[in-house]
Enzyme design. Structure first.
Site, short mmCIF file in Angstrom:
data_model
loop_
_atom_site.label_atom_id
_atom_site.label_comp_id
_atom_site.label_asym_id
_atom_site.label_seq_id
_atom_site.Cartn_x
_atom_site.Cartn_y
_atom_site.Cartn_z
N ASP A 1 0.85 -1.18 0.00
CA ASP A 1 0.00 0.00 0.00
C ASP A 1 0.89 1.23 0.00
OD1 ASP A 1 0.86 -0.22 2.65
OD2 ASP A 1 -1.04 0.42 3.50
N TYR B 1 2.90 4.79 0.79
CA TYR B 1 3.54 5.35 1.99
C TYR B 1 2.51 6.17 2.76
CZ TYR B 1 8.00 4.17 -0.29
OH TYR B 1 9.04 3.52 -0.88
N PHE C 1 6.53 1.96 -4.24
CA PHE C 1 7.90 2.23 -3.77
C PHE C 1 8.40 3.63 -4.11
CE2 PHE C 1 7.85 -2.47 -4.07
CZ PHE C 1 8.23 -2.78 -2.77
N HIS D 1 11.32 -9.05 0.80
CA HIS D 1 10.99 -7.63 0.65
C HIS D 1 12.25 -6.80 0.84
CE1 HIS D 1 9.06 -3.74 1.49
NE2 HIS D 1 8.01 -4.24 0.84
#
Length: 237
Positions: free
Chosen positions: A78, A80, A91, A204
């Site tokens: 989701d 920031y 990202f 991740h």
């Protein structure tokens, strides 16, 4: 919209969220569905209650990267949740914003793997708009979030749309590279035709997992693998 609130969602009004023509039918079908109507109602209720929601354009990835241009998909979870960070691309952060740790590790691996220099700050800094315009679909599976509350809109309906987007790309005639970093992204593997597309998986890029087994993100070599795949499967004319 004023400078003070230019980085946040002001209304649950999809008419102000442009998408490339190739995505329009899929998006329209979602918005007209029970899941879409429920999501928009929820977003407006939260806005009316004074919630600060990011980003201002939830569908920006679908505006910058038309389906016929997609050659790489990078899945995030989701947006920031800090003010000024989210710009509607997984990202990515707006120019001039300090690099979040996960994005810093992405650039670190890109430098290690392909020798790419770190981007100049503040422009483009951590903005990945240039990637999006070159066929990298930077897709979060949930497309809005409330300030300071990660995953606050998870399960509210966005996943119905983003799952459909993943399926549409998978059904495309163009071979595509899917980069699935972390357990959440890898849970979408079942939506992808792995016989026709390259699916790359690793931990991740968060500092909590980037160096840990089973597949550390740092050293995964995904960028060079994607480049080699793209050279073997050039865009058809």
């Amino acid at each position: 919209m004023t400078a003070a609130n230019a980085d946040q969602l002001l209304a649950a009004s999809p008419a102000g969220w442009p998408v490339a023509p190739g995505w329009s039918l899929l998006v329209d079908q979602f918005l007209a569905s029970d899941a879409g109507v429920s999501l928009l109602t929820y977003l407006q209720q939260r806005l009316d209650a004074g919630a600060v929601i990011f980003p201002p354009l939830p569908l920006r990835a679908l505006d910058l990267t038309p389906p016929e241009s997609v050659r790489v998909v990078i899945l995030g979870q989701d947006p920031y949740h800090g003010r000024g960070q989210a710009e509607g691309l997984a990202f990515s952060v707006a120019p001039g914003v300090a690099l979040p740790p996960s994005l810093r590790n992405i650039f670190k691996e890109l430098q290690r793997d392909l020798g790419e220099p770190l981007p100049a700050f503040p422009h483009p800094g951590g903005s990945l708009v240039r990637w999006a315009r070159k066929g990298v679909l930077l897709l979060n599976t949930c497309l809005t979030v409330e300030e300071g509350q990660p995953a606050s809109h998870s399960g509210r309906g966005w996943e119905v749309l983003t799952d459909a987007i993943i399926r549409k790309v998978s059904q495309s005639e163009h071979p595509t590279v899917f980069m699935l970093w972390g357990a959440h992204a890898q849970s979408k593997r079942a939506l992808i035709d792995v016989s026709r597309h390259l699916v790359l998986t690793a931990n991740h890029p968060s500092p909590l997992s980037a160096l840990r087994p089973p597949v550390p993100f740092i050293g995964c070599g995904h960028f060079s693998q994607a480049r080699a795949w793209r050279l073997q499967h050039p865009m058809s004319t």
